[in-house]
Design a protein around this motif. Structure first.
Motif, PDB file in Angstrom:
ATOM      1  N   GLU A 281      -3.611   1.738   0.495  1.00  0.00           N
ATOM      2  CA  GLU A 281      -3.752   3.364   1.356  1.00  0.00           C
ATOM      3  C   GLU A 281      -2.528   2.831   3.026  1.00  0.00           C
ATOM      4  OE1 GLU A 281      -6.586   5.319   3.150  1.00  0.00           O
ATOM      5  OE2 GLU A 281      -8.203   5.039   1.410  1.00  0.00           O
ATOM      6  N   GLU A 282      -2.556   1.743   3.518  1.00  0.00           N
ATOM      7  CA  GLU A 282      -1.987   1.493   4.628  1.00  0.00           C
ATOM      8  C   GLU A 282      -0.735   0.956   3.646  1.00  0.00           C
ATOM      9  OE1 GLU A 282      -4.095  -0.907   5.890  1.00  0.00           O
ATOM     10  OE2 GLU A 282      -4.883   0.057   7.505  1.00  0.00           O
ATOM     11  N   ALA A 333      -1.118  13.466   0.443  1.00  0.00           N
ATOM     12  CA  ALA A 333      -1.102  13.755   1.769  1.00  0.00           C
ATOM     13  C   ALA A 333      -2.495  14.039   2.847  1.00  0.00           C
ATOM     14  CB  ALA A 333      -1.453  15.087   2.065  1.00  0.00           C
ATOM     15  N   ASN A 334      -3.322  13.367   1.844  1.00  0.00           N
ATOM     16  CA  ASN A 334      -4.694  12.571   1.826  1.00  0.00           C
ATOM     17  C   ASN A 334      -4.757  10.981   2.974  1.00  0.00           C
ATOM     18  OD1 ASN A 334      -7.567  13.114   3.964  1.00  0.00           O
ATOM     19  ND2 ASN A 334      -8.147  11.895   0.996  1.00  0.00           N
ATOM     20  N   VAL A 335      -4.106  10.645   2.029  1.00  0.00           N
ATOM     21  CA  VAL A 335      -3.793   9.364   1.948  1.00  0.00           C
ATOM     22  C   VAL A 335      -3.060   9.319   3.704  1.00  0.00           C
ATOM     23  CG1 VAL A 335      -2.036   7.168   1.850  1.00  0.00           C
ATOM     24  CG2 VAL A 335      -3.614   7.781  -0.084  1.00  0.00           C
ATOM     25  N   LEU A 336      -1.928  10.061   3.635  1.00  0.00           N
ATOM     26  CA  LEU A 336      -1.442  10.072   5.171  1.00  0.00           C
ATOM     27  C   LEU A 336      -1.976  10.335   6.256  1.00  0.00           C
ATOM     28  CD1 LEU A 336       2.549  11.596   3.405  1.00  0.00           C
ATOM     29  CD2 LEU A 336       1.621   9.051   4.647  1.00  0.00           C
ATOM     30  N   LEU A 337      -2.374  11.477   6.257  1.00  0.00           N
ATOM     31  CA  LEU A 337      -3.637  11.810   7.311  1.00  0.00           C
ATOM     32  C   LEU A 337      -4.110  10.815   7.594  1.00  0.00           C
ATOM     33  CD1 LEU A 337      -3.858  15.238   6.353  1.00  0.00           C
ATOM     34  CD2 LEU A 337      -2.415  14.802   8.427  1.00  0.00           C
ATOM     35  N   ARG A 338      -5.339  10.198   6.844  1.00  0.00           N
ATOM     36  CA  ARG A 338      -6.514   8.978   6.857  1.00  0.00           C
ATOM     37  C   ARG A 338      -5.514   8.062   7.904  1.00  0.00           C
ATOM     38  NH1 ARG A 338     -10.633   8.839   4.045  1.00  0.00           N
ATOM     39  NH2 ARG A 338     -10.238   6.062   3.578  1.00  0.00           N
ATOM     40  N   ASP A 339      -4.311   7.815   7.296  1.00  0.00           N
ATOM     41  CA  ASP A 339      -3.809   6.967   8.400  1.00  0.00           C
ATOM     42  C   ASP A 339      -3.845   6.530   9.999  1.00  0.00           C
ATOM     43  OD1 ASP A 339      -2.135   4.052   7.888  1.00  0.00           O
ATOM     44  OD2 ASP A 339      -0.291   5.041   8.522  1.00  0.00           O
TER      45      ASP A 339
END
Length: 425
Positions: A281-282, A333-339
């Motif tokens: 993800e990162e 979008a989910n990956v970016l928000l989690r980051d």
């Protein structure tokens, strides 16, 4: 991190010299493939990333295969196979089982060459992938609920209708085509001494390792697999780690690697490293923020290996393949928000309040004083273990960085509010 030395060759009796089997794929095969396909694919750039080099302590070159027309390197092997078919085979058509990049790469180039293409996909395949594949001119057949069922049906249609089956990785022509990625990388950045390559079925790393072994001096090759799908790792090291789960790197989520590719990886690849979901993800997020390029989970696996094992690659000149860019926009979008949440720029704070007039207003004043933007507010009065006059409020907020968030939490606690941060996994 696994050394190839664990795979020892069987002993040879002194009475008879070993018979040398012909290589599965040679550097000449890869060079011939490049001559065959080079005017029909994008020669994607190999570029140094100064920011990633500073962050990791290695000199980092990126190969942007996500810039192919179908956004993945799979076009190379598919096209190399198509161009070697007989006229009769072309007339009858090709078939494949795939719900991913292989389907689109084969469909696209088959359509350009006037070769009928049939792609068998599981019925569970997202409609967007079906539409994209049909958009490249292929006939899509939905069969079964799993890839194995789709694969079996594709082989049945191959036998019934005389199609040529184009395997996504376990075919010498496909392997040679994928190897052209390394040929271009080492031409464009000859100082690369280490290639970090994602492994699913093994087609890409087999072709690239063939090129790396023929270089002067030879280039080291390190494979990468998602921790949830360590199939090649298991096969080469005699381990039995489970292969299952929802991985971001779905493009390399292969339970059974190829027979041909396993042989080549055993011969040519020094080690395989595993990367967890957080590093995947990162890495997707870092590539978008730093390089302004969109990659799927599998496409970020090479960078994930570099970021999770920095000591292994420090001081090296590393080549990383961004092998695909087909990621669902909602997932991205989910990956970016989690980051953002992990970095402290986005947070959810759980605050205990008294259920009385002005309670939320007084909390909001602290957010205003600390210059923190409130995004969402959630009140919970009923489903809580607090007394009837107690209430829990979750506030999602946006801060500049982790230090800014820490100052906000300390200000809330100093004002007497019981405050906790809702953490991500």
């Amino acid at each position: 991190m696994v050394s190839r030395s664990a795979q020892e060759a069987a002993p040879v009796t002194p009475s008879a010299a070993p018979v040398q089997a012909a290589p599965i794929v040679t550097i000449d095969d890869v060079r011939a493939a490049h001559a065959r396909i080079s005017d029909r694919i994008v020669r994607t750039p190999t570029m140094i990333s100064r920011t990633l080099s500073q962050l990791t302590g290695a000199t980092v070159y990126l190969k942007f295969e996500n810039l192919q027309f179908t956004a993945a390197y799979k076009e190379r092997g598919a096209l190399n196979t198509l161009l070697q078919l007989s006229d009769e085979a072309r007339a009858k058509g090709v078939i494949a089982a795939s719900a991913g990049n292989h389907a689109q790469g084969l469909a696209y180039h088959a359509n350009r060459l006037g070769v009928p293409a049939t792609i068998v996909m599981p019925r569970t395949t997202p409609i967007v992938k079906v539409v994209q594949t049909e958009g490249h001119g292929a006939t899509v057949v939905l069969e079964g609920d799993t890839f194995d069922a789709a694969y079996a049906h594709a082989r049945e249609l191959e036998a019934e209708r005389g199609y040529t089956f184009v395997h996504p990785f376990d075919d010498a022509r496909v392997i040679a085509g994928q190897g052209t990625v390394a040929l271009e990388m080492l031409e464009d950045a000859p100082d690369i001494d280490t290639l970090i390559v994602p492994i699913g079925g093994g087609g890409l790393i087999s072709g690239m390792a063939t090129v790396a072994a023929a270089a002067t001096p030879p280039v080291e090759v390190v494979g990468v697999q998602a921790e949830l799908f360590p199939s090649m790792y298991n096969k080469l090291n005699g381990t039995d780690l489970p292969c299952a789960g929802d991985t971001l790197a779905e493009g390399i989520a292969v339970k059974v690697p190829g027979g041909l590719t396993s042989q080549l990886v055993a011969q040519l690849v020094r080690e395989i490293v595993l990367v967890d979901e957080r590093h995947l993800e990162e890495s997707v997020s870092a590539l978008l923020q730093i390089e302004k390029t969109v990659v799927e989970g599998a496409g970020a696996a090479g960078l994930a290996a570099l970021m999770s094992h920095p000591e292994r690659f420090r001081g090296k000149t590393v080549g990383i393949v961004l092998c695909g860019g087909n990621i669902d926009t909602r997932l991205l979008a989910n990956v970016l928000l989690r980051d953002l949440a992990r970095s402290g720029r986005l947070a959810r704070l759980r605050i205990r309040l008294q259920d009385q007039p002005g309670a939320l207003f007084n909390v909001a004043r602290i957010f205003d004083r600390e210059r923190v933007n409130i995004i969402e507010v959630y009140h919970q009065r009923v489903f809580t273990t607090l007394p009837a006059k107690g209430l829990i409020t979750d506030i999602e907020c946006e801060t500049r960085d982790a230090l800014h968030l820490h100052r906000l939490i300390e200000a809330l606690r100093a004002a007497g509010y019981e405050t906790t941060q809702v953490e991500l996994a």
